[in-house]
Design a protein around this motif. Structure first.
Motif, short mmCIF file in Angstrom:
data_model
loop_
_atom_site.label_atom_id
_atom_site.label_comp_id
_atom_site.label_asym_id
_atom_site.label_seq_id
_atom_site.Cartn_x
_atom_site.Cartn_y
_atom_site.Cartn_z
N GLN A 55 14.01 13.80 -4.58
CA GLN A 55 15.15 14.72 -4.51
C GLN A 55 14.85 15.87 -3.55
N TYR A 56 13.64 16.40 -3.60
CA TYR A 56 13.26 17.48 -2.68
C TYR A 56 13.38 16.99 -1.23
N ALA A 57 12.92 15.77 -0.98
CA ALA A 57 13.00 15.23 0.38
C ALA A 57 14.45 15.14 0.84
N LEU A 58 15.34 14.69 -0.03
CA LEU A 58 16.74 14.55 0.34
C LEU A 58 17.41 15.91 0.52
N ASP A 59 17.02 16.89 -0.30
CA ASP A 59 17.57 18.24 -0.17
C ASP A 59 17.18 18.87 1.16
N ASN A 60 16.04 18.44 1.69
CA ASN A 60 15.50 19.05 2.92
C ASN A 60 15.25 17.98 3.99
N TRP A 61 16.14 17.01 4.05
CA TRP A 61 15.90 15.82 4.86
C TRP A 61 15.62 16.13 6.33
N ALA A 62 16.39 17.00 6.93
CA ALA A 62 16.22 17.28 8.36
C ALA A 62 14.82 17.81 8.66
N GLN A 63 14.26 18.56 7.72
CA GLN A 63 12.93 19.14 7.94
C GLN A 63 11.80 18.18 7.59
N VAL A 64 11.96 17.42 6.49
CA VAL A 64 10.82 16.63 6.01
C VAL A 64 10.83 15.19 6.51
N ALA A 65 11.98 14.65 6.89
CA ALA A 65 12.03 13.26 7.33
C ALA A 65 11.09 12.97 8.50
N PRO A 66 11.02 13.84 9.54
CA PRO A 66 10.08 13.56 10.62
C PRO A 66 8.62 13.52 10.15
N GLN A 67 8.27 14.37 9.18
CA GLN A 67 6.91 14.34 8.65
C GLN A 67 6.64 13.07 7.84
N LEU A 68 7.63 12.65 7.09
CA LEU A 68 7.48 11.42 6.33
C LEU A 68 7.38 10.21 7.26
N GLU A 69 8.17 10.22 8.33
CA GLU A 69 8.10 9.15 9.32
C GLU A 69 6.70 9.09 9.97
N ALA A 70 6.14 10.25 10.25
CA ALA A 70 4.80 10.28 10.84
C ALA A 70 3.77 9.71 9.88
N LEU A 71 3.91 10.06 8.59
CA LEU A 71 3.00 9.51 7.59
C LEU A 71 3.19 8.00 7.46
N TYR A 72 4.42 7.54 7.56
CA TYR A 72 4.69 6.10 7.49
C TYR A 72 3.99 5.37 8.63
N ARG A 73 4.03 5.93 9.81
CA ARG A 73 3.33 5.31 10.95
C ARG A 73 1.83 5.29 10.69
N ASP A 74 1.31 6.36 10.10
CA ASP A 74 -0.13 6.40 9.81
C ASP A 74 -0.50 5.36 8.76
N VAL A 75 0.38 5.17 7.77
CA VAL A 75 0.14 4.13 6.77
C VAL A 75 0.10 2.76 7.42
N HIS A 135 -0.60 2.04 10.53
CA HIS A 135 -1.76 1.94 11.40
C HIS A 135 -3.07 2.07 10.63
N GLN A 136 -2.94 2.31 9.32
CA GLN A 136 -4.10 2.44 8.42
C GLN A 136 -5.06 3.54 8.90
N THR A 137 -4.47 4.67 9.31
CA THR A 137 -5.27 5.81 9.75
C THR A 137 -5.31 6.91 8.69
N VAL A 138 -4.71 6.66 7.52
CA VAL A 138 -4.79 7.59 6.39
C VAL A 138 -5.22 6.80 5.16
N ARG A 145 0.84 -1.19 0.00
CA ARG A 145 0.00 0.00 0.00
C ARG A 145 0.88 1.25 0.00
N TYR A 146 0.29 2.36 -0.44
CA TYR A 146 1.02 3.62 -0.38
C TYR A 146 0.06 4.76 -0.08
#
Length: 335
Positions: A35-55, A57-60, A23-24
Motif C-alpha cells: 500500500q505504501y508503494a502504491l501511495d507513493n508510486w511515482a517516487q518508489v517505482a523506479p527504485q523497485l524497478e532497479a531492485l528487480y533488475r538486481d534480483v 542479475h543476481q547482484t543482491v 527468488r525474492y
C-alpha cells in the motif's frame, strides 16, 4: 516487475520477486508495504524497478520465494470492486432461468463493491460453515490502480493500472438469490477472496497485455483435474480500463483500489455454451457456469458446489509455460 507481500502483521512485508517466481529480495527499505508503494508510486517505482533488475542479475542477496509464505499482494485494501467483463457468463445465468439479458449490460458494466478489509492468502484454506450455502470459486483477473480522478476516460484509466493479479472470488451461490431479492446486492454471499501470490506490472506481460486485457488462458483446476482454460481476452465485452473508468464515474479511486474482471468465460467453438476441458473445450472458471449449462441441457444441474476437502488452483502461464503470478491453491475446510 513482480511484487509480493510476505505474511507479516496486517499489511505484509513488501518484496521484489524474480521473473521465474523462485527468488525474492526484501524491498521494505524502499517501501514497507504494498500500500505504501502504491501511495507513493511515482517516487518508489523506479527504485523497485532497479531492485528487480538486481534480483534478475543476481547482484543482491536473495532468498527462496515460497508461495505458502505469501499473503495476497494487498492483504487488505481500501476498495475491492468486481465487475462483469464477460457477458457470456451473464447470458448463461439468464438463459438458465429463461430470462433475457438487458441491452444495457452490453455497454454499461455490472459492478458490485466487495469486502476489502481482509483477503485470504493464496494458499490459505477457504472456511465454509454450511455446504448448503453453495460454495463456488470464480477465476478472475484484477488490476490495482494508483490515484484515479473522478470521471476519468477509459483511455486515461489504462495509465492508472499499475499492477495485475489473479483472483479467486469466492461466492456462496445459495445465499445470492435471497440477497439480490432484497435489492441491495451482495454481502453475506461474498466472503473473503484470495489473490495470486505475485502482482505484476503490465509490461511483464509483454505482447499478451493487449487493450487492457490478457491474451492468455486462465488455468483453473478443480480437485487436481483441469476445469477451466478460458482465454482472458476472448469474449471480453469490457476491458479492465473500461471497468476502472466505470468505477470512477462518480468518485475518485484511491491508490490501492482493486478492480476485478468478473468470471473469465468463453463461448464454445460453435458460438454456443462452452464445453468441458475433458471434451476439448475451454471449460469453466466457476462451478455455477457448468451448472447453468446442465440446467439448459438437462433441465437440472448435476455438478455439486464445493465441500470440505475439495481443492481449487488458479494460475496463468506465459507462452513458454512459465508461471506469471504464482498459483492460488486452496482447500475448502469446515469453519
Amino acid at each position: 516487475m513482480k511484487l509480493a507481500s510476505l505474511k507479516s502483521g496486517r499489511d505484509g512485508k513488501l518484496v521484489v520477486v524474480s521473473k521465474d517466481v523462485t527468488r525474492y529480495s526484501p524491498a521494505d527499505h524502499i517501501a514497507p508495504t504494498m500500500q505504501y508503494a502504491l501511495d507513493n508510486w511515482a517516487q518508489v517505482a523506479p527504485q523497485l524497478e532497479a531492485l528487480y533488475r538486481d534480483v534478475e542479475h543476481q547482484t543482491v542477496p536473495c532468498e527462496r520465494f515460497h508461495e505458502h509464505d505469501a499473503a495476497s499482494p494487498l492483504p487488505r485494501a481500501y476498495q475491492w470492486a468486481d465487475g462483469s467483463a464477460y457477458i457470456n457468463h451473464v447470458e448463461l445465468v439468464r438463459q438458465a432461468r429463461n430470462a433475457t439479458v438487458p441491452e444495457s449490460f452490453y455497454h454499461d458494466p455490472l459492478m458490485y463493491q466487495g469486502g476489502s478489509d481482509g483477503f485470504l492468502a493464496p494458499r490459505d484454506p477457504i472456511p465454509l460453515k454450511d455446504t448448503a450455502w453453495g460454495c463456488d470459486m470464480e477465476g478472475e483477473i484484477a488490476v490495482v490502480v494508483d490515484d484515479v480522478p473522478m470521471g476519468v476516460s477509459a483511455e486515461d484509466a489504462a495509465d492508472h493500472i499499475k499492477l495485475i493479479m489473479l483472483v479467486n472470488d469466492v461466492s456462496l451461490r445459495g445465499l445470492i438469490p435471497g440477497e439480490l431479492a432484497k435489492g441491495f446486492g451482495f454481502f453475506q454471499s461474498k466472503p473473503a477472496s484470495a489473490f495470486s501470490p505475485v502482482a505484476v506490472t503490465p509490461d511483464e506481460l509483454g505482447d499478451a497485455w493487449k487493450n487492457s486485457v490478457i491474451d492468455l488462458p486462465l488455468l483453473v483446476d478443480y480437485n487436481g483435474a483441469p476445469f477451466g482454460r478460458a482465454n482472458a481476452a476472448q469474449e471480453a465485452t469490457f476491458n479492465l480500463a473500461q471497468l476502472v473508468a466505470h468505477a470512477a464515474k462518480t468518485r475518485n479511486l484511491c491508490a490501492g483500489s482493486i478492480i476485478g474482471s468478473g468470471t473469465v468465460s468463453n463461448k464454445g467453438a460453435d458460438g454456443g455454451p462452452g464445453t468441458p476441458v475433458s471434451e476439448g473445450g475451454a471449460g469453466y472458471s466457476c462451478i455455477a457456469e457448468i451448472r447453468m449449462i446442465e440446467t439448459i441441457r438437462d433441465g437440472e444441474a448435476s455438478t455439486r458446489f464445493m465441500a470440505p476437502g475439495d481443492t481449487v488452483a488458479i494460475e496463468m502461464r506465459d507462452a513458454d509455460g512459465h508461471s506469471i503470478f504464482g498459483k492460488i491453491e486452496q482447500e475448502v475446510i469446515s469453519a
